[in-house]
Enzyme design. Structure first.
Site, PDB file in Angstrom:
ATOM      1  N   SER A  12       0.830  -1.208   0.000  1.00 48.01           N
ATOM      2  CA  SER A  12       0.000   0.000   0.000  1.00 48.01           C
ATOM      3  C   SER A  12       0.868   1.263   0.000  1.00 48.01           C
ATOM      4  O   SER A  12       0.509   2.256  -0.645  1.00 48.01           O
ATOM      5  CB  SER A  12      -0.983  -0.003   1.170  1.00 48.01           C
ATOM      6  OG  SER A  12      -0.310   0.062   2.405  1.00 48.01           O
ATOM      7  N   ASN A  13       2.007   1.246   0.681  1.00 46.14           N
ATOM      8  CA  ASN A  13       2.908   2.399   0.611  1.00 46.14           C
ATOM      9  C   ASN A  13       3.508   2.521  -0.788  1.00 46.14           C
ATOM     10  O   ASN A  13       3.675   3.621  -1.302  1.00 46.14           O
ATOM     11  CB  ASN A  13       4.014   2.309   1.671  1.00 46.14           C
ATOM     12  CG  ASN A  13       3.590   2.932   2.985  1.00 46.14           C
ATOM     13  OD1 ASN A  13       3.122   4.055   3.014  1.00 46.14           O
ATOM     14  ND2 ASN A  13       3.741   2.199   4.065  1.00 46.14           N
ATOM     15  N   ARG A  90      12.776  -7.197   6.263  1.00 46.49           N
ATOM     16  CA  ARG A  90      14.080  -7.802   6.518  1.00 46.49           C
ATOM     17  C   ARG A  90      15.057  -6.687   6.884  1.00 46.49           C
ATOM     18  O   ARG A  90      14.913  -5.557   6.423  1.00 46.49           O
ATOM     19  CB  ARG A  90      14.591  -8.554   5.294  1.00 46.49           C
ATOM     20  CG  ARG A  90      13.747  -9.753   4.897  1.00 46.49           C
ATOM     21  CD  ARG A  90      14.480 -10.687   3.969  1.00 46.49           C
ATOM     22  NE  ARG A  90      15.754 -11.130   4.494  1.00 46.49           N
ATOM     23  CZ  ARG A  90      15.909 -12.137   5.362  1.00 46.49           C
ATOM     24  NH1 ARG A  90      14.874 -12.807   5.794  1.00 46.49           N
ATOM     25  NH2 ARG A  90      17.113 -12.476   5.777  1.00 46.49           N
ATOM     26  N   HIS A 108       8.452   4.039   9.326  1.00 43.39           N
ATOM     27  CA  HIS A 108       8.161   3.226  10.516  1.00 43.39           C
ATOM     28  C   HIS A 108       6.889   3.744  11.183  1.00 43.39           C
ATOM     29  O   HIS A 108       6.725   4.952  11.343  1.00 43.39           O
ATOM     30  CB  HIS A 108       9.334   3.283  11.496  1.00 43.39           C
ATOM     31  CG  HIS A 108       9.114   2.419  12.682  1.00 43.39           C
ATOM     32  ND1 HIS A 108       9.261   1.044  12.627  1.00 43.39           N
ATOM     33  CD2 HIS A 108       8.716   2.702  13.942  1.00 43.39           C
ATOM     34  CE1 HIS A 108       8.962   0.537  13.820  1.00 43.39           C
ATOM     35  NE2 HIS A 108       8.635   1.515  14.631  1.00 43.39           N
TER      36      HIS A 108
END
Length: 191
Positions: A12-13, A90, A108
């Protein structure tokens, strides 16, 4: 300036980034998308937008070191100048980070340095904070410890559930990240 998006899931980002890029709001060339597993929906999103998409797993590469070496080689083969992490779950190797100093951005879902790591929204919600938010930062060798580029607060209201808070956080991410990426790429192009 050629940039790559690394993601692990829904994307979505990535969708917010590609829409801003297609609208001319983000400079440079969105040159590729990479996902660390073949089922990541972000790969379908990339194909829909006709952006080259690549995928391989740690297991396919024979372990973490070989995987990281293959990823670095792919980024170099594609002549990537800047790396955007968009839900890439990751931790990047020191070799990749050193190959792109202050040229890897991450988003974040908390106001760092509070609640770093994989479950920032859940941890903030469980802790009972009244304000959380979104942080965009450069990636260094620590876990969500790189220099902060931008932050935006999100109020946690009494009626919020974890799901409603997640939705509010994602809405802020989709607005903030493309703007910050554009600023960083413009700055990098001018330096």
């Amino acid at each position: 300036m050629r940039f790559a998006v690394l993601a692990s899931g829904n994307g979505s980002n990535f969708e917010a980034i590609v829409k801003a890029w297609e609208a001319g709001e983000i400079p440079g060339e969105l040159a590729m998308v990479f996902a660390n597993h073949h089922e990541a929906f972000v790969l379908q999103r990339a194909n829909k937008h006709q952006i080259p998409a690549f995928s391989f797993t740690v297991k396919e590469q024979g372990g973490k070191e070989a995987y990281e070496a293959a990823l670095l080689e792919l980024l170099q083969e594609q002549a990537i100048d800047f790396v955007i992490l968009a839900g890439y779950l990751r931790i990047l190797s020191k070799d990749i980070i050193e190959a792109f100093p202050k040229r890897i951005l991450n988003i974040h879902p908390s106001l760092l340095p509070s609640f770093p790591g994989l479950h920032g929204i859940q941890e903030a919600f469980d802790y009972g904070v009244k304000i959380t938010g979104v942080t965009v930062h450069y990636v260094d060798c620590g876990l969500d410890t790189g220099p902060i580029v931008a932050q935006e607060a999100v109020l946690v209201e009494k009626a919020d559930t974890l799901a409603s808070l997640e939705a509010k956080i994602h809405q802020v991410e989709h607005q903030l990240y493309p703007k910050v990426i554009a600023e960083c790429l413009k700055k990098e192009s001018n330096s």
